[in-house]
Design an enzyme around this catalytic site. Structure first.
Site, PDB file in Angstrom:
ATOM      1  N   GLU A 244     -47.028  48.759  90.351  1.00 58.96           N
ATOM      2  CA  GLU A 244     -45.461  48.973  91.020  1.00 58.96           C
ATOM      3  C   GLU A 244     -44.455  48.189  92.060  1.00 58.96           C
ATOM      4  O   GLU A 244     -44.726  47.456  92.715  1.00 58.96           O
ATOM      5  CB  GLU A 244     -45.854  50.083  92.012  1.00 58.96           C
ATOM      6  CG  GLU A 244     -46.822  51.207  91.080  1.00 58.96           C
ATOM      7  CD  GLU A 244     -45.895  52.076  90.281  1.00 58.96           C
ATOM      8  OE1 GLU A 244     -45.300  52.707  89.994  1.00 58.96           O
ATOM      9  OE2 GLU A 244     -46.560  52.743  90.119  1.00 58.96           O
ATOM     10  N   CYS A 278     -38.082  50.370  96.921  1.00 59.27           N
ATOM     11  CA  CYS A 278     -38.059  49.942  95.368  1.00 59.27           C
ATOM     12  C   CYS A 278     -37.138  50.412  94.744  1.00 59.27           C
ATOM     13  O   CYS A 278     -36.267  49.749  94.310  1.00 59.27           O
ATOM     14  CB  CYS A 278     -39.354  50.161  95.388  1.00 59.27           C
ATOM     15  SG  CYS A 278     -40.380  51.277  94.869  1.00 59.27           S
TER      16      CYS A 278
HETATM   17  P1  NAD Z   1     -45.487  41.245  98.062  1.00 55.99           P
HETATM   18  O1  NAD Z   1     -45.704  40.931  96.392  1.00 55.99           O
HETATM   19  O2  NAD Z   1     -44.810  39.919  98.947  1.00 55.99           O
HETATM   20  O3  NAD Z   1     -46.586  41.464  98.896  1.00 55.99           O
HETATM   21  C1  NAD Z   1     -47.110  43.238  98.421  1.00 55.99           C
HETATM   22  C2  NAD Z   1     -49.002  42.505  98.779  1.00 55.99           C
HETATM   23  O4  NAD Z   1     -49.960  41.923  98.174  1.00 55.99           O
HETATM   24  C3  NAD Z   1     -49.193  41.929 100.590  1.00 55.99           C
HETATM   25  O5  NAD Z   1     -50.510  43.142 100.360  1.00 55.99           O
HETATM   26  C4  NAD Z   1     -49.872  40.918 100.304  1.00 55.99           C
HETATM   27  O6  NAD Z   1     -49.951  40.354 100.739  1.00 55.99           O
HETATM   28  C5  NAD Z   1     -50.395  40.661  98.354  1.00 55.99           C
HETATM   29  N1  NAD Z   1     -49.999  39.572  97.530  1.00 55.99           N
HETATM   30  C6  NAD Z   1     -49.410  38.132  97.810  1.00 55.99           C
HETATM   31  N2  NAD Z   1     -49.994  37.106  97.030  1.00 55.99           N
HETATM   32  C7  NAD Z   1     -51.221  37.771  96.610  1.00 55.99           C
HETATM   33  C8  NAD Z   1     -51.893  37.276  95.188  1.00 55.99           C
HETATM   34  N3  NAD Z   1     -51.819  36.109  94.574  1.00 55.99           N
HETATM   35  N4  NAD Z   1     -52.900  38.649  95.497  1.00 55.99           N
HETATM   36  C9  NAD Z   1     -53.016  39.133  95.431  1.00 55.99           C
HETATM   37  N5  NAD Z   1     -52.532  40.095  96.424  1.00 55.99           N
HETATM   38  C10 NAD Z   1     -51.179  40.061  97.177  1.00 55.99           C
HETATM   39  O7  NAD Z   1     -44.593  42.443  97.693  1.00 55.99           O
HETATM   40  P2  NAD Z   1     -43.460  42.651 100.032  1.00 55.99           P
HETATM   41  O8  NAD Z   1     -42.895  41.702  99.932  1.00 55.99           O
HETATM   42  O9  NAD Z   1     -44.548  42.795 100.997  1.00 55.99           O
HETATM   43  O10 NAD Z   1     -43.361  43.780  99.282  1.00 55.99           O
HETATM   44  C11 NAD Z   1     -41.723  44.002  98.429  1.00 55.99           C
HETATM   45  C12 NAD Z   1     -41.989  44.541  96.983  1.00 55.99           C
HETATM   46  O11 NAD Z   1     -42.432  45.787  96.635  1.00 55.99           O
HETATM   47  C13 NAD Z   1     -40.462  44.446  96.237  1.00 55.99           C
HETATM   48  O12 NAD Z   1     -39.796  44.113  95.593  1.00 55.99           O
HETATM   49  C14 NAD Z   1     -40.375  46.052  96.007  1.00 55.99           C
HETATM   50  O13 NAD Z   1     -39.564  46.624  95.520  1.00 55.99           O
HETATM   51  C15 NAD Z   1     -42.127  46.315  96.006  1.00 55.99           C
HETATM   52  N6  NAD Z   1     -42.130  47.707  96.192  1.00 55.99           N
HETATM   53  C16 NAD Z   1     -42.674  48.244  94.630  1.00 55.99           C
HETATM   54  C17 NAD Z   1     -43.173  50.113  94.676  1.00 55.99           C
HETATM   55  C18 NAD Z   1     -42.918  50.137  93.523  1.00 55.99           C
HETATM   56  O14 NAD Z   1     -43.160  51.152  93.905  1.00 55.99           O
HETATM   57  N7  NAD Z   1     -42.861  50.137  92.409  1.00 55.99           N
HETATM   58  C19 NAD Z   1     -42.747  50.324  96.425  1.00 55.99           C
HETATM   59  C20 NAD Z   1     -42.015  49.510  97.040  1.00 55.99           C
HETATM   60  C21 NAD Z   1     -41.904  48.282  97.515  1.00 55.99           C
END
Ligand code: NAD
Length: 509
Positions: A244, A278
């Site tokens: 997502e 999002c």
């Molecule tokens: P992010 O991708 O920076 O981090 C998300 C999670 O992934 C965190 O827990 C982080 O520690 C972990 N992570 C980071 N690198 C990783 C890796 N290489 N391997 C495994 N895990 C890793 O995202 P964010 O800044 O925390 O969140 C914001 C983003 O989330 C925005 O782009 C938003 O649109 C998206 N989002 C999507 C939805 C949806 O349902 N489509 C809902 C909410 C947020």
């Protein structure tokens, strides 16, 4: 093994990782990050506990989740206080998370038995009538949930709950920026006497990678860039992923729209949670004939918005300086390329990471604010004149999460909606598709892979199907076996061809 309760420390320590309140920069707590080397052991323990959780059956699991729901209700004030402190949200923005989890438990717990029931399938042709076919939903052993910071509680537990109900063990890794409220809720699982099928671990990329390397299914919510890395890494073990990801949701306001309602929705849809949603409204296209009226209404309302954390219905803080910088860069780049900021246009000076709600006009698709995910309190509005033009503009994006179409003519709105390349379209509303648990929520293109919710699919995604093909009539030999007469196999194959040919006859012209 690291346990949820051991991780949490109420006061900051040098060895722990501090968590700050983005509204004032103050340290509000800390968690100990899990050593990635400990993850395989934690996953092994969860896998060991999973079979008895599966045997408990959907009703038994639903009862445990109902007790968990009661704990959430009883502890809502302190959970919300914690999550508002670590995100800088307003009370309403922080107040939607627990009710949304309760709604998921209330919908899925009573329905889990029906959604996971073994299904009898008819034979595909008369030739297979000797078989009784049943398809079973068997849970994956350990599901890893990796969640972001923008809804720290909801975006973990929206997936933890269905995976537990499906019969899986679950390992949750919240965002390192907002771990405290998830940690608090995990204590609730222990307090209700929940079996050892749920754990929370803390840390950043390295801990997330360790999950990807060990669990049986990854449910990821976060940025598109991270989603791609996770999929690549998961491919090494053929671990399935559900992603997502980010969005750049368009709002299409057709000439016959209810302009006032559309303008209110645009303001709320773009500023709610300080635009850090999002499915927030990231760009608006308004027909020439109502453009001026729409912009005036939006600007009036945005000028009256209150800003601040922990207030009833205000625009809260950005999560940190990095996010603030992204928003500011998009606004500055747009203005330098000819856009006008009718409100806001800059960060709010002083402590805390607040950005002034910003309405941008005279924007176009050469600007970052119309192409990249801004994830902040901005509302870029562009005018258009032809329906085909607005559809092309909406689809001109690497994202495809959701969209909204505004028209008093529902048929017209649906016709336009079905030409948009995205997972969900709201007609005459924004964001609320997320509360419709029978509708799948998932993105197309760079916005993801797979979906959450969607009725029965929301539980079945955490299962593998196991088909039991039982032989109703047991003869001494079967047509293709060596033990049967030699003439039988060719006759059987010829009959099969004849049967297929007969079934296809009505479709031939
Ligand atoms: P992010 O991708 O920076 O981090 C998300 C999670 O992934 C965190 O827990 C982080 O520690 C972990 N992570 C980071 N690198 C990783 C890796 N290489 N391997 C495994 N895990 C890793 O995202 P964010 O800044 O925390 O969140 C914001 C983003 O989330 C925005 O782009 C938003 O649109 C998206 N989002 C999507 C939805 C949806 O349902 N489509 C809902 C909410 C947020």
């Amino acid at each position: 093994m690291t346990t949820t309760s051991e991780n949490f420390v109420s006061s900051p320590r040098d060895t722990a990782h501090d968590v700050r309140n983005p509204a004032n920069g103050q340290v509000i707590g800390a968690v100990n990050w899990t050593d990635p080397a400990d993850i395989p052991g934690i996953v092994a323990q969860l896998a060991k506990a999973q079979p008895s959780w599966e045997r408990l059956g959907p009703e038994g699991r639903g009862q445990v989740l109902a007790r968990f729901a009661q704990w959430l209700i009883d502890n809502t004030p302190r959970i919300e206080a914690q999550l508002i402190a670590e995100t800088g949200k307003s009370k309403i923005d922080g107040g939607i998370e627990i009710p949304s989890i309760l709604a998921i438990i209330a919908y899925y717990a009573p329905k889990a038995a029906e959604f996971l029931a073994p299904e009898s399938r008819p034979a595909s042709s008369i030739a297979m009538n000797t078989k009784k076919i049943t398809v079973h939903q068997r849970p994956r052993k350990v599901v890893g949930v990796i969640s972001p910071w923008n809804y720290p509680v909801a975006l973990g537990y929206w997936d933890v709950v269905p995976a537990l109900l499906a019969g899986c063990s679950v390992l949750l890794k919240p965002s390192e920026r907002t771990p405290l409220s998830d940690e608090l809720i995990a204590k609730g699982w222990a307090e209700i006497g929940g079996p050892p099928v749920f754990e929370v671990v803390h840390g950043a990329r390295e801990v997330g990678e360790a999950l990807v390397d060990t669990v049986d299914f990854i449910q990821f919510t976060g940025s598109t860039a991270t989603g791609k890395k996770i999929m690549e890494r998961a491919a090494r073990r053929l671990t399935p992923v559900s992603l997502e990801l980010g969005g750049k949701d368009p709002m299409l306001v057709l000439p016959d729209a209810d302009v006032k309602r559309a303008a209110h929705a645009a303001v709320w849809g773009s500023m709610f949670n300080a635009g850090q949603t999002c499915v927030s409204v990231e760009r608006v296209y308004v027909h020439d004939s109502i453009y001026e009226q729409f912009v005036d209404l939006v600007v009036d309302e945005v000028r009256g918005l209150e800003i601040g954390a922990g207030l009833d219905h205000s625009v809260g803080a950005m999560i940190d300086e990095n996010q603030l910088e992204v928003v500011d860069r998009h606004v500055r780049q747009a203005v330098s390329a000819g856009a006008r900021a009718l409100t806001g246009g800059a960060r709010i000076p002083g402590h805390g990471s607040f950005y002034a709600p910003t309405v941008l006009v005279d924007v176009d698709h050469s600007m970052e604010c119309m192409r990249e995910e801004t994830f902040g309190p901005t509302l870029p509005i562009m005018r258009y004149s032809e329906e085909s033009e607005v559809i092309a503009l909406a689809n001109d994006s690497e994202y495809g999460l959701s969209a909204s179409v505004w028209s008093k003519d529902r048929k017209r709105a649906e016709r336009v909606a079905l030409q948009l390349d995205c997972g969900t379209v709201n007609i005459n509303d924004v964001i609320m598709n997320l509360s419709c648990l029978t509708a799948p929520h998932g993105g197309w293109k760079g916005s993801g892979l797979g979906s959450r919710f969607g009725g029965a699919d929301g539980l079945r995604k955490y299962c593998r199907t196991e088909a039991i093909v039982d032989t109703r009539v047991t003869l001494p030999s079967e047509p293709l076996w060596y033990s049967g007469p030699s003439w039988l196999a060719p006759v059987a194959l010829k009959s099969l061809t004849k049967l297929s040919n007969k079934a296809l006859r009505p479709f031939r012209r």
